[in-house]
Design an enzyme around this catalytic site. Sequence first.
Site, mmCIF file in Angstrom:
data_model
loop_
_atom_site.group_PDB
_atom_site.id
_atom_site.type_symbol
_atom_site.label_atom_id
_atom_site.label_comp_id
_atom_site.label_asym_id
_atom_site.label_seq_id
_atom_site.Cartn_x
_atom_site.Cartn_y
_atom_site.Cartn_z
ATOM 1 N N ASP A 12 34.891 -57.384 113.854
ATOM 2 C CA ASP A 12 35.510 -58.052 114.742
ATOM 3 C C ASP A 12 34.517 -57.429 115.536
ATOM 4 O O ASP A 12 33.400 -56.625 115.551
ATOM 5 C CB ASP A 12 36.574 -57.154 115.213
ATOM 6 C CG ASP A 12 37.460 -58.157 114.366
ATOM 7 O OD1 ASP A 12 37.886 -59.020 113.538
ATOM 8 O OD2 ASP A 12 38.974 -57.951 115.131
ATOM 9 N N HIS A 56 34.158 -53.266 112.347
ATOM 10 C CA HIS A 56 33.470 -53.391 113.542
ATOM 11 C C HIS A 56 32.182 -53.547 112.736
ATOM 12 O O HIS A 56 31.213 -52.867 112.450
ATOM 13 C CB HIS A 56 33.944 -52.969 114.865
ATOM 14 C CG HIS A 56 34.889 -53.040 115.163
ATOM 15 N ND1 HIS A 56 36.118 -51.976 114.509
ATOM 16 C CD2 HIS A 56 36.071 -53.592 115.891
ATOM 17 C CE1 HIS A 56 37.707 -52.180 115.117
ATOM 18 N NE2 HIS A 56 37.738 -53.167 115.898
HETATM 19 ZN ZN LIG Z 1 37.577 -56.362 118.912
#
Ligand SMILES: [Zn+2]
Length: 235
Positions: free
Chosen positions: A46, A188
């Site tokens: 993400d 991430h």
């Molecule tokens: Zn996020």
Amino acid sequence: MRKRIGALLAALVLLTGCGAGSGIAVVEEAPEAEAEMVKYVALTFDDGPSPRCTPRLLDGLQELGARATFFVVGCQVVKDPDIVQRMAAEGHQVGNHSYDHAALNQLTSRQALEDLEKNDALLRQLLGDGDYWVRPPYGLLAEAEAAALTVPLVNWSVDTEDWRTKDSGKILDVIYRCTEDGDIVLLHDRYQNTVDAVLAAVAHLQEQGYVFVTVAELLALKGVAAEPGVTYRRA
Ligand SMILES: [Zn+2]
């Protein structure tokens, strides 16, 4: 009385902190040929793209022959569109993580949907027509808005908390302890420690029979017909 220990193994999964928040101990029965089974996992990244981290991650995934899913944020996409084009060109799935990374559940319904549509339009412009599956920021979107979407939503079953620990060893530890066949792992691509941990984990888990695929591929491989407006956490 003669007790026969069959092929079924009972495994007690203790409170390991795995999964998306539940702390319930469960008893699972492992299938006989588990060791030889191919295991499919979807890694999801993400908040990118990140010019510092994402290209190195893409290099590593390409070298390892692993695919992943990237839930990109519009305000980052406009800065580094070439990285997003590279993701798609190399067989990764690109998804919509909103334009501004606002907590959509705190906006009005109209604002939340407009934010997602803005990023969807950007991705269509950049990559062409397609279904850009949604992961709302923080995994939070009101049910009515989710139901209004024309694509599936994706949350996760393994939370590495990489954004909090920023520690390769701890990220690796969570991946090794918690990842099983069918899992969707939250990561991430904005942290070098995440990239280090992921590339080490992929190489190691591939030796144990894991295959890394996109979320769409994972659901299809498991016979799950992904439906618009429905949130998937694992397959
Ligand atoms: Zn996020």
